[in-house]
Write a protein that holds these residues in place. Sequence first.
Motif, PDB file in Angstrom:
ATOM      1  N   GLU A   7       0.856  -1.185   0.000  1.00  0.00           N
ATOM      2  CA  GLU A   7       0.000   0.000   0.000  1.00  0.00           C
ATOM      3  C   GLU A   7       0.888   1.230   0.000  1.00  0.00           C
ATOM      4  O   GLU A   7       1.766   1.366   0.858  1.00  0.00           O
ATOM      5  N   CYS A   8       0.692   2.115  -0.960  1.00  0.00           N
ATOM      6  CA  CYS A   8       1.537   3.301  -1.062  1.00  0.00           C
ATOM      7  C   CYS A   8       0.689   4.490  -1.505  1.00  0.00           C
ATOM      8  O   CYS A   8      -0.369   4.316  -2.124  1.00  0.00           O
ATOM      9  N   HIS A   9       1.136   5.679  -1.174  1.00  0.00           N
ATOM     10  CA  HIS A   9       0.419   6.872  -1.615  1.00  0.00           C
ATOM     11  C   HIS A   9       1.392   8.033  -1.748  1.00  0.00           C
ATOM     12  O   HIS A   9       2.466   8.039  -1.146  1.00  0.00           O
ATOM     13  N   HIS A  10       1.008   9.016  -2.556  1.00  0.00           N
ATOM     14  CA  HIS A  10       1.811  10.224  -2.702  1.00  0.00           C
ATOM     15  C   HIS A  10       0.905  11.443  -2.671  1.00  0.00           C
ATOM     16  O   HIS A  10      -0.316  11.345  -2.902  1.00  0.00           O
ATOM     17  N   GLU A  11       1.467  12.588  -2.361  1.00  0.00           N
ATOM     18  CA  GLU A  11       0.706  13.829  -2.219  1.00  0.00           C
ATOM     19  C   GLU A  11       1.113  14.854  -3.277  1.00  0.00           C
ATOM     20  O   GLU A  11       1.020  16.057  -3.053  1.00  0.00           O
ATOM     21  N   GLY A  12       1.535  14.361  -4.419  1.00  0.00           N
ATOM     22  CA  GLY A  12       1.950  15.254  -5.484  1.00  0.00           C
ATOM     23  C   GLY A  12       0.831  16.116  -6.050  1.00  0.00           C
ATOM     24  O   GLY A  12       1.092  17.149  -6.660  1.00  0.00           O
ATOM     25  N   TYR A  13      -0.425  15.674  -5.864  1.00  0.00           N
ATOM     26  CA  TYR A  13      -1.565  16.460  -6.341  1.00  0.00           C
ATOM     27  C   TYR A  13      -2.246  17.232  -5.208  1.00  0.00           C
ATOM     28  O   TYR A  13      -3.235  17.921  -5.443  1.00  0.00           O
ATOM     29  N   PHE A  14      -1.748  17.096  -4.002  1.00  0.00           N
ATOM     30  CA  PHE A  14      -2.447  17.674  -2.857  1.00  0.00           C
ATOM     31  C   PHE A  14      -2.446  19.194  -2.883  1.00  0.00           C
ATOM     32  O   PHE A  14      -3.459  19.840  -2.590  1.00  0.00           O
ATOM     33  N   SER A  70      -2.504  21.271  -5.323  1.00  0.00           N
ATOM     34  CA  SER A  70      -3.365  21.882  -6.339  1.00  0.00           C
ATOM     35  C   SER A  70      -4.819  21.437  -6.245  1.00  0.00           C
ATOM     36  O   SER A  70      -5.731  22.205  -6.569  1.00  0.00           O
ATOM     37  N   TYR A  71      -5.049  20.194  -5.808  1.00  0.00           N
ATOM     38  CA  TYR A  71      -6.402  19.648  -5.824  1.00  0.00           C
ATOM     39  C   TYR A  71      -6.890  19.176  -4.460  1.00  0.00           C
ATOM     40  O   TYR A  71      -8.064  18.808  -4.322  1.00  0.00           O
ATOM     41  N   GLY A  72      -6.002  19.108  -3.483  1.00  0.00           N
ATOM     42  CA  GLY A  72      -6.398  18.624  -2.167  1.00  0.00           C
ATOM     43  C   GLY A  72      -6.587  17.124  -2.118  1.00  0.00           C
ATOM     44  O   GLY A  72      -7.198  16.592  -1.174  1.00  0.00           O
ATOM     45  N   LEU A  73      -6.066  16.387  -3.100  1.00  0.00           N
ATOM     46  CA  LEU A  73      -6.231  14.937  -3.190  1.00  0.00           C
ATOM     47  C   LEU A  73      -4.882  14.224  -3.119  1.00  0.00           C
ATOM     48  O   LEU A  73      -3.882  14.717  -3.640  1.00  0.00           O
ATOM     49  N   SER A  74      -4.892  13.059  -2.493  1.00  0.00           N
ATOM     50  CA  SER A  74      -3.737  12.165  -2.503  1.00  0.00           C
ATOM     51  C   SER A  74      -4.067  10.948  -3.356  1.00  0.00           C
ATOM     52  O   SER A  74      -5.234  10.533  -3.438  1.00  0.00           O
ATOM     53  N   HIS A  75      -3.061  10.371  -3.973  1.00  0.00           N
ATOM     54  CA  HIS A  75      -3.246   9.171  -4.791  1.00  0.00           C
ATOM     55  C   HIS A  75      -2.721   7.974  -4.006  1.00  0.00           C
ATOM     56  O   HIS A  75      -1.565   7.956  -3.571  1.00  0.00           O
ATOM     57  N   ARG A  76      -3.591   6.980  -3.836  1.00  0.00           N
ATOM     58  CA  ARG A  76      -3.205   5.752  -3.138  1.00  0.00           C
ATOM     59  C   ARG A  76      -3.295   4.581  -4.109  1.00  0.00           C
ATOM     60  O   ARG A  76      -4.264   4.452  -4.866  1.00  0.00           O
ATOM     61  N   ARG A  77      -2.261   3.734  -4.089  1.00  0.00           N
ATOM     62  CA  ARG A  77      -2.254   2.519  -4.913  1.00  0.00           C
ATOM     63  C   ARG A  77      -2.021   1.325  -4.000  1.00  0.00           C
ATOM     64  O   ARG A  77      -1.054   1.313  -3.209  1.00  0.00           O
ATOM     65  N   ARG A  78      -2.891   0.333  -4.110  1.00  0.00           N
ATOM     66  CA  ARG A  78      -2.760  -0.916  -3.355  1.00  0.00           C
ATOM     67  C   ARG A  78      -2.583  -2.058  -4.336  1.00  0.00           C
ATOM     68  O   ARG A  78      -3.293  -2.131  -5.343  1.00  0.00           O
ATOM     69  N   ILE A  79      -1.670  -2.948  -4.026  1.00  0.00           N
ATOM     70  CA  ILE A  79      -1.398  -4.089  -4.913  1.00  0.00           C
ATOM     71  C   ILE A  79      -1.225  -5.346  -4.069  1.00  0.00           C
ATOM     72  O   ILE A  79      -0.605  -5.306  -2.990  1.00  0.00           O
ATOM     73  N   PHE A  80      -1.780  -6.431  -4.565  1.00  0.00           N
ATOM     74  CA  PHE A  80      -1.606  -7.735  -3.930  1.00  0.00           C
ATOM     75  C   PHE A  80      -1.122  -8.723  -4.983  1.00  0.00           C
ATOM     76  O   PHE A  80      -1.696  -8.828  -6.073  1.00  0.00           O
ATOM     77  N   MET A  81      -0.029  -9.441  -4.667  1.00  0.00           N
ATOM     78  CA  MET A  81       0.468 -10.504  -5.539  1.00  0.00           C
ATOM     79  C   MET A  81       0.445 -11.809  -4.754  1.00  0.00           C
ATOM     80  O   MET A  81       1.140 -11.952  -3.750  1.00  0.00           O
ATOM     81  N   PRO A  82      -0.372 -12.789  -5.189  1.00  0.00           N
ATOM     82  CA  PRO A  82      -0.431 -14.074  -4.481  1.00  0.00           C
ATOM     83  C   PRO A  82       0.831 -14.895  -4.705  1.00  0.00           C
ATOM     84  O   PRO A  82       1.656 -14.582  -5.566  1.00  0.00           O
ATOM     85  N   GLY A 112      -5.036  -4.881  -8.067  1.00  0.00           N
ATOM     86  CA  GLY A 112      -4.676  -3.534  -7.670  1.00  0.00           C
ATOM     87  C   GLY A 112      -5.872  -2.634  -7.467  1.00  0.00           C
ATOM     88  O   GLY A 112      -6.991  -2.946  -7.897  1.00  0.00           O
ATOM     89  N   GLU A 113      -5.609  -1.529  -6.799  1.00  0.00           N
ATOM     90  CA  GLU A 113      -6.641  -0.533  -6.555  1.00  0.00           C
ATOM     91  C   GLU A 113      -5.997   0.844  -6.549  1.00  0.00           C
ATOM     92  O   GLU A 113      -4.980   1.057  -5.878  1.00  0.00           O
ATOM     93  N   ASP A 114      -6.566   1.762  -7.322  1.00  0.00           N
ATOM     94  CA  ASP A 114      -6.127   3.156  -7.314  1.00  0.00           C
ATOM     95  C   ASP A 114      -7.271   4.009  -6.801  1.00  0.00           C
ATOM     96  O   ASP A 114      -8.414   3.868  -7.259  1.00  0.00           O
ATOM     97  N   SER A 115      -6.950   4.894  -5.860  1.00  0.00           N
ATOM     98  CA  SER A 115      -7.985   5.767  -5.319  1.00  0.00           C
ATOM     99  C   SER A 115      -7.422   7.164  -5.100  1.00  0.00           C
ATOM    100  O   SER A 115      -6.222   7.344  -4.877  1.00  0.00           O
ATOM    101  N   LEU A 116      -8.318   8.136  -5.167  1.00  0.00           N
ATOM    102  CA  LEU A 116      -7.986   9.532  -4.897  1.00  0.00           C
ATOM    103  C   LEU A 116      -8.805   9.973  -3.689  1.00  0.00           C
ATOM    104  O   LEU A 116     -10.034   9.842  -3.679  1.00  0.00           O
ATOM    105  N   PHE A 117      -8.139  10.493  -2.668  1.00  0.00           N
ATOM    106  CA  PHE A 117      -8.842  10.807  -1.422  1.00  0.00           C
ATOM    107  C   PHE A 117      -8.300  12.097  -0.813  1.00  0.00           C
ATOM    108  O   PHE A 117      -7.133  12.456  -0.999  1.00  0.00           O
ATOM    109  N   ALA A 118      -9.187  12.790  -0.095  1.00  0.00           N
ATOM    110  CA  ALA A 118      -8.790  13.955   0.684  1.00  0.00           C
ATOM    111  C   ALA A 118      -8.323  13.460   2.046  1.00  0.00           C
ATOM    112  O   ALA A 118      -9.091  12.803   2.757  1.00  0.00           O
ATOM    113  N   PRO A 119      -7.060  13.683   2.412  1.00  0.00           N
ATOM    114  CA  PRO A 119      -6.551  13.168   3.687  1.00  0.00           C
ATOM    115  C   PRO A 119      -7.409  13.614   4.871  1.00  0.00           C
ATOM    116  O   PRO A 119      -7.958  14.732   4.873  1.00  0.00           O
TER     117      PRO A 119
END
Length: 624
Positions: free
Chosen positions: A448-455, A457-469, A477-484
């Motif tokens: 699970e990782c996220h970055h605040e490169g868009y925070f 300008s837009y107030g959003l963080s990008h989170r990416r979750r990945i699972f490898m069995p 995988g899952e990509d989401s944009l959220f306000a912290p």
Amino acid sequence: MANTSHISLRSRVSTPRTALDLAAQRIRDILPSRPSGALPTRAPGAFHPAKPSLSLGDAEKAASLLAGQFHFAGQILDVGPWTTAAPSRHFADWLHRFAWLHDLLAVDSEAHHAKARTLIDTWIETYGRGNDFVFDADRLSDRLFNWLALWSPALSVSGLEDSDMARGGSGPVVERRRASVLRQLTALRGSLKSLPPGLSRITAGCALAMGGARMTDGKSQFLERGLDLLDDELLLQILPDGGHISRSPEVSAIALRQLLTLDTLLAERGLEGSRELSRAIDRLAPMVAFFRRAGGELAPFNGGGEMDAADIVELLRAAPGEPKAFGYGPHSGYQRLAANGSVALLDTGMAPPRPFDMGAHLAPLAMDLSTPEGPMITACGFNPEQPEIWRRPVRAAAAHSTLILDNRSPGSLLMSEWKRRVVGDAVEFLAGPVKATRKEQDSGIWLECHHEGYFGSYGLSHRRRIFMPRDGHDIRGEDSLFAPMGSVPLRRDQVPFAIRFHVHPKVRVSLSQDQSSALLVVDGKAGWRFRTDGGQVHLEDSVYLAKGSAPIKTQQIVIRGQAFCDSDGESRSNRVRWSFRKLKPADKGPRKTEADTAAKLADLPVASNQAPDIKPEETEAGTE
């Protein structure tokens, strides 16, 4: 009140404070890089004839070089290279560095050795006294390294220089070669301050140290100066986890190659290197193994190319011990997920500090996914043979397999032309901070990782979750944009986003009729099904520049959506789930509908500490 301590991103530009500072900078750029004054012309004694320990030349290119044909960046020069104008400055730069010498001498024959000697002798005759182009410190470092690494087969008639003197008339020729090396070493030692930061300084240290090690008549000042320079630069440039400070896998591999070449030569001469040299080799080798795809080539991150898998094998074979890949580079900022031959590499770091950011890419959370059959998902990449016009565009997030908000990269490069002339093509605003959490369980690997490169300008963080069995056949995988949590939304409208998966040229892609999924056939050997609950899947054009001398046309899978700027990231508008699942060989089954796709992704975990509900996959069609 919202916590705003991490909202503002400071400019990273270090510009001259006064007109005088700017003038001084411009004068330094204009002045010749080579030292003034007379340079030595007397030849040193015989050079030690140790054979090269590591030459990664391409034998397939040797035939054209033997015939006098030079191919680079899509251009050809088939007339004597030193008496004919090069097709371009970029081509001339490559010629005078002599990296092609490794290809010519990849075939061990007297004809190839003689051709190498002729080309070097004619270079000395034409350019031996130097000019500002050929004696530029950066080119000078590369040329000396390549000459000295290959000295025995390339620059001596019989392999033992003492016997050259007994060959009537050949002695003066050999003396002239050695005198040229001494002259260039002296020039390099006097122009070290003009070298650009980064790999060039490591190359220069290796070249000086190798020059001192080759000489048998007490020219130890070159050896000592080279090792001193290397000690300083390796301490600065090689991170504790083994990555290079530029965060480029290819630069790490090149640095390892140069250090191994020097270390072997020192051992041949019975000379002792330094502790920093040994430590750098021990750190770099596992990191190069870390960056390997499933097929052995390097993943193209931060301006690097693929590099041939066979070359990487030889490189790691020459390293001490048996370098093994690990899972996480905490200082370099990369994650590696590997299971049953499938390998996912993710960029979870920020741009390197100035001045090592001149090739940095703005693509946090970008992914490279490879399978036992070959690479599948990647970035556009870049290598030195590609047209320079592409170098800057491929640094944008859209050239990588990650989420792009509002068609903008997180962070930015310098746009002002005058700032770029003074500072270089650097990063102006960081794409970060970037954070990652990794958990390894019996069922597989979570990231699970996220970055605040868009925070900002837009107030959003990008989170990416990945699972490898553990079987490596169902990457989710899952990509989401959220306000912290605790932050005040900067805006309450919707912003467009795109999640891009650039497909390697060896992969054939076809969409299902309802555009809810895609079939990827990797190198004609195995099929993988891509699914998403984010709506329709689009197939768009892309290019691949990590190998070859011209952009290779390929495709990219794109998922588009509209994200609310005040969302917590759990709504359907702001969260997209996707998966790559390997198909089982079987007869054709029923075609999947969009409802089937949504149901299939419903068991994708939404938190990294939630156990995955993996169920046996029903047999799927191998073709659309």
